[in-house]
Design a protein around this motif. Structure first.
Motif, short mmCIF file in Angstrom:
data_model
loop_
_atom_site.label_atom_id
_atom_site.label_comp_id
_atom_site.label_asym_id
_atom_site.label_seq_id
_atom_site.Cartn_x
_atom_site.Cartn_y
_atom_site.Cartn_z
N PRO A 137 0.81 -1.21 0.00
CA PRO A 137 0.00 0.00 0.00
C PRO A 137 0.85 1.27 0.00
N ASP A 138 0.39 2.24 -0.78
CA ASP A 138 1.03 3.56 -0.85
C ASP A 138 2.25 3.65 -1.74
N LYS B 149 -8.44 7.11 -8.90
CA LYS B 149 -8.19 7.65 -7.56
C LYS B 149 -9.50 7.88 -6.81
N HIS C 142 -4.49 -2.83 0.70
CA HIS C 142 -5.05 -2.14 1.86
C HIS C 142 -5.97 -3.04 2.65
N ASP D 121 8.34 1.72 -3.87
CA ASP D 121 8.51 3.13 -3.52
C ASP D 121 10.02 3.35 -3.32
#
Ligand code: G4P
Length: 534
Positions: free
Chosen positions: A20-21, A45, A90, A112
């Motif tokens: 997530p993220d 989104k 999530h 990330d």
């Protein structure tokens, strides 16, 4: 060459795996924008935030469009038919997330740049590895001050155990991010901040000796780039496509999905890297070629209809060979029943539409009145049975408390059906047998779904007592269950196919016990094939 070869060569069926993220929603959105499947930034989104803004999961599911239409997103890129499978993350992380990977021919592993490899990435990566799915890595958020790219690559290699081969290399990072150098095409792609639609980045062709390159990026960045490339050329093995296709090497791209940087060159490279549908091996070890005249495929996910007045549901079916035509008949291998596939859907980015025809690699949504199970094969012609979809070891466990003791029969029926459908896994205590079953799930949300569905569809009210276990392993071999049960932090259960499974209170405990058994004829297994009763 068969009559279907041309269509099949155009298909790319893939999933994005990430923690997530890391930017999966953002990247998905950009892929759809570039593919012309959505026209305004923010539409994917918005769906994600709608999903999160409500804690009332059920009412969201009742607007069934949401989860169904985001399950598969279809778009076209450079003549390729792209089927992007959503792997929910999530709160909605569940066994479906794992199962979806059974339908993918390749995966994008999104990291990330600041955080590197994270826990959910590891779990999903392991499922890809188990299935031999080729993985392309995209390191996102290069517009931020992140970690040293070399350090990120070592982390991938050390934590995931897969060698990497950088296709692009970043020049600077964060505030000083200049762009990426494309090692395969010998060109520099300059970074420009762009938040809106799909834009093309300026490209400067030329290898390292080209003076324009130095002028463009400045002497300092040029020196750094040259040093890095020399290091990579010297240390790294050249890209090996066979190793990549076998899931043993991952090409790496750097970019920034939010600012649109690197997405387009990534897509261009991805359609050449990612394989079109390949041969599939059946449970009997036979090979099915995707362009065979006979139709075949399997169900990898079932989406229940949340409207209690209708018990029908949608089975997500991955075509592996032949051609699908609306209204055709096919045999359901498990029962031998002949089904007419008349009500079927194809998924676009924002809508679903009736599908008239589809080919290997495509995902078709079949309306089902309860006949189809996860892992079922449908075929025409010679019988085919694909390996069922594995059950993955759960990480959350609850004991079911039946509110009305007279409803034990309905509870059993409900749990049998829900576990068949793959909504949750059901276990029984060795001593208490069918009293107070224990449920196991990969994501906690699965319990809410089961609780709600038992009430609305089976008229059974239950509550759950949480159990303090975090890991589970099925047992193969000779294990003395009584001896295991005496060890603290464990619980021995049977699954619905009567296989022994041990729950552990912590990873540490599990590792210790597995270690104690390393010289004994016992195997601890993280995923099992349903249908093979113990
Ligand atoms: P997810 O689906 O993997 O959970 O991630 P999502 O795309 O929602 O992205 C998580 C956060 O990371 C978002 O910020 C998003 O804008 C940001 N992000 C995604 N890609 C990039 C990138 O390339 N660079 C930078 N700097 N940020 C990126 P947020 O603040 O949580 O949400 P929002 O307010 O921006 O919507």
């Amino acid at each position: 060459m068969s009559q279907y070869s041309e269509e099949i060569q155009k298909r790319r069926t893939f999933a994005i795996i990430s923690h997530p993220d890391a930017g999966k929603t953002t990247l998905t959105e950009k892929l759809l924008l570039y593919g012309g499947a959505v026209h305004t930034a923010g539409s994917v989104k918005a769906r994600k935030s709608a999903r999160h803004a409500t804690s009332d999961w059920m009412s969201m599911e009742q607007e069934r469009g949401i989860s169904i239409s985001t399950s598969v997103m279809h778009f076209v890129w450079a003549g390729c038919e792209m089927n992007l499978l959503d792997t929910p993350g999530h709160n909605d992380f569940s066994e479906d997330t794992y199962r979806t990977l059974a339908a993918a021919d390749s995966a994008i592993m999104l990291l990330d740049a600041v955080k590197g490899v994270e826990p959910q990435t590891i779990k999903l990566f392991q499922v890809c590895r188990m299935r031999g799915i080729p993985i392309v890595t995209f390191i996102n958020k290069m517009d931020r001050e992140g970690r040293d790219p070399l350090e990120l690559l070592s982390e991938i290699e050390e934590v995931l155990g897969i060698p990497t081969s950088p296709a692009t290399w970043p020049v600077g990072q964060g505030k000083n991010f200049v762009g990426v150098y494309d090692r395969w095409h010998k060109r520099l792609m300059k970074f420009e901040r762009a938040d809106g639609g799909s834009n093309r980045v300026p490209v400067i062709d030329g290898d390292l000796d080209d003076p324009t390159l130095k002028n463009e990026i400045g002497a300092r960045a040029y020196e750094d780039l040259r040093d890095a490339l020399e290091l990579l050329d010297g240390a790294g093995a050249p890209f090996d496509r066979e190793a990549f296709l076998a899931g043993k090497l991952s090409p790496v791209f750097f970019g920034s999905a939010l600012t649109n940087f690197g997405v387009e060159p990534f897509l261009d490279a991805f359609i050449h890297l990612a394989p079109a549908p390949r041969n599939r091996i059946t449970a009997d070890g036979d090979t099915v070629t995707p362009d065979s005249d006979d139709f075949s495929g399997f169900v990898f996910k079932i989406q229940a209809n949340m409207d209690p007045r209708h018990r029908d549901r949608i089975a997500f079916f991955r075509l592996c060979s032949g051609r699908f035509e609306r209204g055709m008949q096919a045999v359901l291998g498990r029962t031998g029943a002949k089904l007419t596939l008349s009500k079927s859907l194809m998924f676009m980015a924002q809508e679903r539409s009736n599908v008239e025809e589809a080919y290997a690699g495509d995902i078709v949504g079949l309306w089902d009145s309860g006949q189809l199970h996860i892992g079922d094969t449908l075929f025409t012609g010679k019988p085919v049975a694909y390996e069922g979809i594995p059950r993955f070891s759960p990480e959350h466990f609850v004991r079911v408390v039946l509110r009305d003791p007279l409803k034990r029969k309905q509870l059993k029926k409900g749990l049998d059906e829900l576990s068949e459908e793959g909504a949750v896994q059901v276990f029984y205590d060795l001593e208490r047998m069918e009293r107070d079953p224990i449920l196991g799930a990969v994501g906690r949300l699965q319990f809410d779904v089961v609780q709600n569905r038992l009430e609305t569809e089976y008229n059974v009210r239950v509550t759950f007592d949480s159990l303090p276990y975090q890991h589970a392993r099925w047992i193969e071999g000779e294990l003395d269950a009584d001896e295991m049960a005496r060890r603290s932090g464990t619980l021995c259960l049977r699954d619905i196919e009567n296989r022994l499974i041990v729950l552990f209170s912590s990873e540490w405990m599990m590792r210790r016990i597995i270690d104690d058994y390393k010289d004994k004829p016992v195997e601890f297994i993280a995923a099992v094939q349903p249908g093979r009763k113990a």
